[in-house]
Enzyme design. Structure first.
Site, PDB file in Angstrom:
ATOM      1  N   SER A   4     -18.625   0.824  12.611  1.00 29.37           N
ATOM      2  CA  SER A   4     -17.168   0.906  12.554  1.00 29.37           C
ATOM      3  C   SER A   4     -16.734   0.843  11.101  1.00 29.37           C
ATOM      4  O   SER A   4     -17.474   0.332  10.248  1.00 29.37           O
ATOM      5  CB  SER A   4     -16.559  -0.273  13.321  1.00 29.37           C
TER       6      SER A   4
ATOM      7  N   TYR B  57     -15.052  -9.749  14.975  1.00 24.84           N
ATOM      8  CA  TYR B  57     -15.639  -8.432  15.253  1.00 24.84           C
ATOM      9  C   TYR B  57     -16.176  -7.815  13.968  1.00 24.84           C
ATOM     10  O   TYR B  57     -17.314  -7.328  13.920  1.00 24.84           O
ATOM     11  CB  TYR B  57     -14.576  -7.530  15.882  1.00 24.84           C
TER      12      TYR B  57
END
Length: 286
Positions: free
Chosen positions: A138, A151
């Site tokens: 990501s 995260y």
């Protein structure tokens, strides 16, 4: 000879689309997921287009489950050419509000699962002197973001783990590693992330609530402004996965959109694809 691919997290989103796209391009795909009861859509796609895909049960948080799935593939095929670490889960909640269970969960799913899947597959790739490991990370693995610190921490860990691994398994064993770094993806991933955020039916509590509401409003605004192309579809990211899988000399890092590239620009401008850094590390240590 067809290449055998193991993909984690294929019930929806990028994993689902990647399984279908790779199969349509001549790969033998082992599409794994934690709960095979969610495989109906994939089964329908397999039947519709007569795709060479086999569905496996694999829970990335369970080492025994990973070992069992890999054993099935090795017994049938003798090798795994490509591992795609796709399984993951979004999480948006301030550190103060996150429970111990949630902190452990977000780390297990997004980081430990990648490490253990890689650990189990590596011996076979090493022995065959070839292999490719593709990780769906990501932009959050390069740039920390508000309310996503847990995260992002897990994704940063994946980036560091793979960066270190890439410095020696490539030259020694011909194992290629690439981190694919999307921005927002318009799949069930975001819905799941927001669902995990709720505290007693609310997205945040206490003094954090107005800041969180501002954050969520920004997400919604960007989602509604499609011309900004912030959010990609699962198939758009899957197309990048296919390009990387077909690349004989893939880079360490690939962003999947102009928005993602711009978002990470300050972190990546000196070495956008990570190639220079890996070479520098090899020159320094090996």
């Amino acid at each position: 000879m067809n290449k055998n691919v193991l993909i984690t997290g294929t019930s929806t989103g990028v994993g689902y689309e990647s399984a279908i796209l790779l199969a349509k391009n001549g790969y033998k795909v082992y599409a794994s997921m934690r709960n095979t009861a969610k495989a109906n859509a994939l089964k329908e796609a397999i039947e519709k287009d007569n795709l060479d895909i086999e569905i496996l049960e694999l829970d990335v948080t369970d080492l025994n489950s990973i070992q069992s799935a890999v054993k099935i593939i090795i017994e049938k095929e003798g090798k795994i050419d490509v591992l795609i670490n796709n399984a993951g889960a979004g999480f948006a909640k301030t550190t103060e509000l996150a429970s111990e269970e949630e902190i452990r969960w977000v780390t297990e799913v997004n980081y430990h699962g990648v490490v253990f899947c890689t650990q189990v597959v590596l011996p076979y790739m090493r022995k065959q002197k070839s292999g490719q490991i593709i990780n769906i990370t990501s932009v959050g693995g390069l740039v920390g973001q508000p309310f996503n610190e847990l995260y992002c921490g897990a994704k940063f860990a994946v980036e560091g783990f793979m960066e270190g691994l890439a410095t020696y398994v490539g030259d020694a064993f011909n194992i290629k590693i690439t981190n694919i770094e999307p921005g927002g993806i318009a799949t069930e991933f975001m819905t799941s992330a927001i669902g995990k955020t709720a505290v007693d039916g609310k997205l945040a509590t206490g003094e954090y609530e107005p800041v969180f509401e501002k954050y969520m409003a920004g997400i919604q605004k960007r989602a509604n402004e499609s011309q900004e192309q912030v959010y990609q579809t699962g198939i758009e990211v899957a197309e990048v996965v296919l390009q990387v899988a077909k690349n004989e000399n893939p880079p360490l890092r690939v962003r999947t959109s102009k928005w993602a590239e711009d978002f990470c620009g300050l972190k990546t401008q000196a070495d956008p694809d990570g190639t220079k850094l890996v070479q520098q590390i090899k020159d320094s240590f090996l």
